[in-house]
Scaffold this active site. Structure first.
Site, PDB file in Angstrom:
ATOM      1  N   ILE A  18      -1.596   1.353 -15.895  1.00  0.00           N
ATOM      2  CA  ILE A  18      -0.458   1.738 -16.727  1.00  0.00           C
ATOM      3  C   ILE A  18      -0.802   1.634 -18.204  1.00  0.00           C
ATOM      4  O   ILE A  18      -0.443   2.499 -19.003  1.00  0.00           O
ATOM      5  CB  ILE A  18       0.769   0.861 -16.394  1.00  0.00           C
ATOM      6  N   GLY A  19      -1.500   0.579 -18.577  1.00  0.00           N
ATOM      7  CA  GLY A  19      -1.856   0.384 -19.979  1.00  0.00           C
ATOM      8  C   GLY A  19      -2.715   1.505 -20.511  1.00  0.00           C
ATOM      9  O   GLY A  19      -2.502   2.001 -21.626  1.00  0.00           O
ATOM     10  N   TYR A 150       4.257 -15.073 -10.005  1.00  0.00           N
ATOM     11  CA  TYR A 150       4.363 -13.783 -10.677  1.00  0.00           C
ATOM     12  C   TYR A 150       5.827 -13.430 -10.941  1.00  0.00           C
ATOM     13  O   TYR A 150       6.195 -13.013 -12.049  1.00  0.00           O
ATOM     14  CB  TYR A 150       3.708 -12.698  -9.830  1.00  0.00           C
TER      15      TYR A 150
END
Length: 249
Positions: A18-19, A150
């Site tokens: 995604i980055g 998480y």
């Protein structure tokens, strides 16, 4: 094209997934993008793929010294930042009863400490009217065994956005969360085993998503572009779900 012309952006964890898709789209839209990741070689490959509107900025967001060096580099080259996308995060599965301090520290150092000190370190460089984007997770609304650390770290992100939107209001710096659902990345491929069973599991996921497919990194990148741009000038302190409707329907 050109929705970010003249802007300077930092996207952490942008050497893949995604980055990377976000950094590439921001560059295509006219921003100069600093590409960050812990592994220098991967960061440099990502920059070559993006082109001249990108600069490598390797570093570990959980390390104060790395962050200091990163922001000094940006200050020397560009003087200011307009957009920060705090995307870097890790996941380490561990069920209650099997969580050790080392794993706890590792997850929270990147996912919480890293986000806090990335944004705090960027503030002296940020232009008034800038945009801070944090990455959430749909896992915070589910009870998934083995994801205590998480899920808890990502739940913190929503709280940070609310507080920072209020604190940074005098500078008109908007702070928002973009929350992905199932996104087909290299990390997902690895988690699913990278075999024929992967395709079957992706198909099963797609059947549970109202739009009928698993998301791609570019889906998130387009949402982040909207939130970073002046098109979202009246959007602040909120959370945008990009999950094909999975958590909403």
């Amino acid at each position: 094209m050109g929705r970010l012309t003249g802007k300077v952006a930092l996207v952490t964890g942008s050497n893949g997934g995604i980055g990377f898709a976000t950094a590439r789209l921001f560059a295509e839209e006219g921003a100069h993008v600093y590409v960050n990741g812990r592994r220098r070689e991967q960061v440099e490959v990502a920059v070559r793929r993006i082109g001249p509107n990108a600069t490598p900025l390797p570093g570990d967001v959980s390390r104060a010294e790395d962050l200091r060096r990163m922001f000094e580099h940006i200050k020397r080259e560009r003087k200011a930042l307009d957009i920060v996308v705090a995307n870097a995060a890790i996941s380490r599965g561990a069920a209650l009863g099997g969580i050790d301090e080392r794993t706890y520290q590792e997850v929270f150092d990147v996912n919480v400490k890293g986000v806090i000190f990335t944004v705090q370190g960027a503030l002296p460089l940020m232009a008034d009217g800038g945009s801070v984007l944090l990455m959430g997770s749909v896992i915070t609304g589910k009870g998934i065994p083995g994801e205590t650390l998480y899920a808890a770290s990502k739940a913190t992100i929503r709280s940070l956005a609310r507080t920072w939107a209020a604190e940074l209001a005098p500078r008109r710096i908007r702070v928002n969360v973009v929350t992905p659902g199932a996104i087909h990345t290299e990390g997902m491929e690895a988690a699913l085993g990278g075999s024929e069973a992967t395709a079957q599991r992706l198909d099963a996921m797609a059947q549970a998503i109202p739009v009928g497919r698993v998301g791609e990194p570019e889906d998130l990148a387009r949402a982040l572009l909207f939130m970073a741009s002046s098109d979202a000038a009246y959007v602040n302190g909120t959370e945008l779900y990009v999950d094909g409707g999975r958590t909403q329907v």
